[in-house]
Write a protein that holds these residues in place. Structure first.
Motif, short mmCIF file in Angstrom:
data_model
loop_
_atom_site.label_atom_id
_atom_site.label_comp_id
_atom_site.label_asym_id
_atom_site.label_seq_id
_atom_site.Cartn_x
_atom_site.Cartn_y
_atom_site.Cartn_z
N GLU A 1 0.81 -1.23 0.00
CA GLU A 1 0.00 0.00 0.00
C GLU A 1 0.84 1.27 0.00
OE1 GLU A 1 -3.03 -0.06 2.99
OE2 GLU A 1 -4.03 -1.83 2.18
N LEU A 2 1.92 1.25 -0.78
CA LEU A 2 2.80 2.42 -0.86
C LEU A 2 2.09 3.62 -1.48
CD1 LEU A 2 5.54 3.71 -0.48
CD2 LEU A 2 6.31 2.63 -2.61
N ALA A 3 1.20 3.37 -2.43
CA ALA A 3 0.48 4.48 -3.08
C ALA A 3 -0.34 5.27 -2.05
CB ALA A 3 -0.44 3.94 -4.17
N SER A 4 -0.92 4.56 -1.09
CA SER A 4 -1.71 5.22 -0.04
C SER A 4 -0.81 6.09 0.84
CB SER A 4 -2.43 4.18 0.81
OG SER A 4 -3.07 4.78 1.91
N LEU A 5 0.36 5.57 1.20
CA LEU A 5 1.31 6.34 2.01
C LEU A 5 1.76 7.59 1.26
CD1 LEU A 5 3.66 3.65 3.58
CD2 LEU A 5 2.14 5.19 4.82
N GLU A 6 2.05 7.42 -0.02
CA GLU A 6 2.51 8.55 -0.83
C GLU A 6 1.43 9.61 -0.95
OE1 GLU A 6 5.05 10.84 -3.13
OE2 GLU A 6 5.43 9.13 -1.82
N ASP A 7 0.17 9.17 -1.10
CA ASP A 7 -0.94 10.12 -1.20
C ASP A 7 -1.12 10.89 0.10
OD1 ASP A 7 -3.43 11.21 -2.42
OD2 ASP A 7 -4.39 10.06 -0.81
N LEU A 8 -1.04 10.20 1.23
CA LEU A 8 -1.18 10.86 2.53
C LEU A 8 -0.06 11.88 2.74
CD1 LEU A 8 -2.14 7.79 4.78
CD2 LEU A 8 -3.63 9.71 4.17
N ALA A 9 1.16 11.51 2.33
CA ALA A 9 2.30 12.42 2.48
C ALA A 9 2.13 13.66 1.61
CB ALA A 9 3.59 11.69 2.14
N SER A 10 1.63 13.47 0.39
CA SER A 10 1.47 14.60 -0.52
C SER A 10 0.42 15.58 -0.01
CB SER A 10 1.09 14.11 -1.93
OG SER A 10 -0.20 13.54 -1.93
N ARG A 11 -0.53 15.08 0.81
CA ARG A 11 -1.58 15.93 1.37
C ARG A 11 -1.22 16.44 2.77
NH1 ARG A 11 -5.98 13.20 2.39
NH2 ARG A 11 -5.51 11.11 1.62
N GLY A 12 -0.04 16.05 3.27
CA GLY A 12 0.38 16.50 4.59
C GLY A 12 -0.40 15.84 5.72
N SER A 13 -0.94 14.65 5.48
CA SER A 13 -1.72 13.95 6.51
C SER A 13 -0.79 13.10 7.37
CB SER A 13 -2.80 13.07 5.85
OG SER A 13 -3.66 13.84 5.05
N TRP A 14 0.04 13.77 8.15
CA TRP A 14 1.10 13.08 8.89
C TRP A 14 0.56 12.19 10.01
CZ3 TRP A 14 4.53 13.42 5.51
CH2 TRP A 14 4.74 14.61 4.79
N ARG A 15 -0.48 12.63 10.70
CA ARG A 15 -1.05 11.79 11.77
C ARG A 15 -1.66 10.51 11.18
NH1 ARG A 15 -0.93 14.66 16.40
NH2 ARG A 15 -0.89 16.93 16.19
N SER A 16 -2.25 10.64 10.00
CA SER A 16 -2.82 9.45 9.34
C SER A 16 -1.73 8.47 8.96
CB SER A 16 -3.61 9.87 8.09
OG SER A 16 -4.70 10.69 8.45
N ILE A 17 -0.57 8.98 8.58
CA ILE A 17 0.55 8.09 8.25
C ILE A 17 1.01 7.33 9.49
CG2 ILE A 17 3.01 8.06 7.63
CD1 ILE A 17 2.42 10.19 5.55
N VAL A 18 1.14 8.05 10.62
CA VAL A 18 1.54 7.39 11.87
C VAL A 18 0.54 6.30 12.23
CG1 VAL A 18 1.88 7.73 14.35
CG2 VAL A 18 2.80 9.40 12.74
N ASP A 19 -0.75 6.58 12.08
CA ASP A 19 -1.79 5.59 12.38
C ASP A 19 -1.71 4.41 11.43
OD1 ASP A 19 -2.70 7.22 14.41
OD2 ASP A 19 -4.33 8.10 13.23
N LYS A 20 -1.48 4.68 10.15
CA LYS A 20 -1.43 3.62 9.14
C LYS A 20 -0.25 2.69 9.40
CE LYS A 20 -1.41 2.82 4.13
NZ LYS A 20 -2.62 1.98 4.17
N VAL A 21 0.90 3.27 9.74
CA VAL A 21 2.08 2.47 10.03
C VAL A 21 1.84 1.59 11.26
CG1 VAL A 21 4.50 2.56 10.77
CG2 VAL A 21 3.70 4.08 8.94
N SER A 22 1.25 2.19 12.29
CA SER A 22 0.96 1.44 13.52
C SER A 22 0.02 0.27 13.24
CB SER A 22 0.34 2.38 14.55
OG SER A 22 -0.01 1.68 15.72
N ARG A 23 -0.99 0.53 12.41
CA ARG A 23 -1.97 -0.52 12.09
C ARG A 23 -1.30 -1.64 11.29
NH1 ARG A 23 -5.20 -1.69 7.76
NH2 ARG A 23 -7.19 -2.75 8.23
N ALA A 24 -0.51 -1.28 10.30
CA ALA A 24 0.16 -2.29 9.46
C ALA A 24 1.08 -3.17 10.31
CB ALA A 24 0.95 -1.60 8.35
N ARG A 25 1.75 -2.55 11.27
CA ARG A 25 2.64 -3.33 12.13
C ARG A 25 1.85 -4.26 13.06
NH1 ARG A 25 6.80 1.60 13.81
NH2 ARG A 25 8.22 1.38 12.01
N SER A 26 0.78 -3.74 13.64
CA SER A 26 0.01 -4.55 14.60
C SER A 26 -0.68 -5.73 13.92
CB SER A 26 -1.03 -3.67 15.31
OG SER A 26 -2.00 -3.19 14.39
#
Length: 343
Positions: free
Chosen positions: A26-51
């Protein structure tokens, strides 16, 4: 008023992959969130993927860690970002090399550590107030890059050489910026001369030479450097290792002209140059900030505040720049004090 460091290129699909998601989970989703400055969403997404154990390959973990460190840094959680990056321990470990996993990465070799992660690793100590450690890491990164350039040149890998030389240019520009911020002009000049001796034609680099010349009082020398940058634009000489688009190049020329006017206290002409930049690119934070500064010098605090407030409304993810926000607060305090004087 120093120029900001150029940002690294985002990852992009190669001929081997059909999409970003083929490169990592799901790299495209991470890249999209980064391009929109949705940094908290990225932290949440990473945490979810790891868990949920969604990251099954070694490089998936590294890419997600890189985005997490970037997001934490953007959220100014520098200590957390540093703690996260320290979990890797040694970037040169065999755990982070493709050849350690031949079944997963057949016919691939080299490091899996993304360049952006190496850069953030160098930058974080500076954000945490450990200036010398940060500079030491930047110089080690520069050494690593130059070793890579030699390696790619010896194997005649021209496309890779271009990529690594762009990275060399990027890191050197950042180093120059850090030394310039501490008025270490001789170090800046040494770094710039070193680049010039390597036949770089980077307009940002030549502009920084002009900024240093201004700082040491060599106004005519600075004008000469800025004129050279304009000549490069007119002759379409933009180094293949530079990060500038044509719009960014033109705005750089206008900002250089404005700086000369500003030093000469011709604030009206400086504002005109900055307005041309903003008309061409409304996300040019340096032009927006400096236009507001010139209006303040012209004692037009009301319009100065409007420029910054409008920028924050239109482009919050870009305009939420520390200097811009601090200036807005200062101008509002000045306007408030000015109002009280007439009460």
């Amino acid at each position: 008023m120093d120029e900001p460091c150029p940002t690294p290129d985002p990852p992009s699909p190669t001929n081997q992959f059909g999409s970003l998601n083929d490169l990592a989970h799901e790299l495209a989703s991470l890249e999209d969130l980064a391009s929109r400055g949705s940094w908290r969403s990225i932290v949440d997404k990473v945490s979810r993927a790891r868990s949920l154990n969604l990251l099954t390959r070694p490089h998936d973990h590294l890419i997600y860690l890189s985005y997490n460190v970037l997001a934490l840094s953007k959220l100014r959680r520098f200590a957390d970002a540093s703690e996260e990056i320290d979990t890797l321990d040694d970037f040169n470990s065999h755990y982070y090399k493709y050849e350690t996993y031949p079944q997963l990465y057949p016919n691939r070799s080299g490091s899996m550590i993304p360049f952006s992660l190496r850069f953030i690793h160098a930058q974080l100590p500076l954000k945490l107030g450990n200036r010398q450690e940060g500079l030491d890491r930047f110089y080690l990164l520069l050494k690593f890059i130059r070793e890579k350039i030699k390696e790619k040149e010896s194997n005649n890998l021209l496309d890779s050489v271009r990529i690594w030389k762009r990275r060399e240019n990027f890191v050197l520009n950042c180093l120059i910026g850090h030394h310039l911020g501490d008025k270490e002009f001789s170090l800046c000049l040494d770094l710039i001369k070193d680049l010039i001796n390597r036949d770089y034609l980077d307009p940002v680099l030549v502009s920084k030479l002009g900024y240093i010349q201004m700082q040491i009082g060599d106004i005519e020398g600075a004008k000469g450097s800025f004129n050279h940058v304009e000549t490069m634009l007119n002759e379409r000489k933009n180094d293949q290792y530079s990060f500038l688009s044509e719009v960014q190049f033109r705005n750089l020329v206008n900002r250089n002209k404005a700086l000369v006017y500003l030093v000469g206290k011709d604030y009206v002409s400086a504002v005109r140059e900055y307005e041309e930049c903003i008309e061409r690119d409304h996300t040019d934070v340096a032009a927006l900030n400096n236009k507001a500064l010139c209006l303040m010098y012209l004692r037009d605090l009301s319009d100065s505040i409007k420029v910054l407030e409008k920028a924050l409304e239109r482009i919050p993810t870009i305009a939420l720049d520390e200097t811009l926000v601090i200036n807005l607060c200062r101008f509002e305090v000045l306007l408030s004090n000015e109002g009280r004087e007439f009460d």
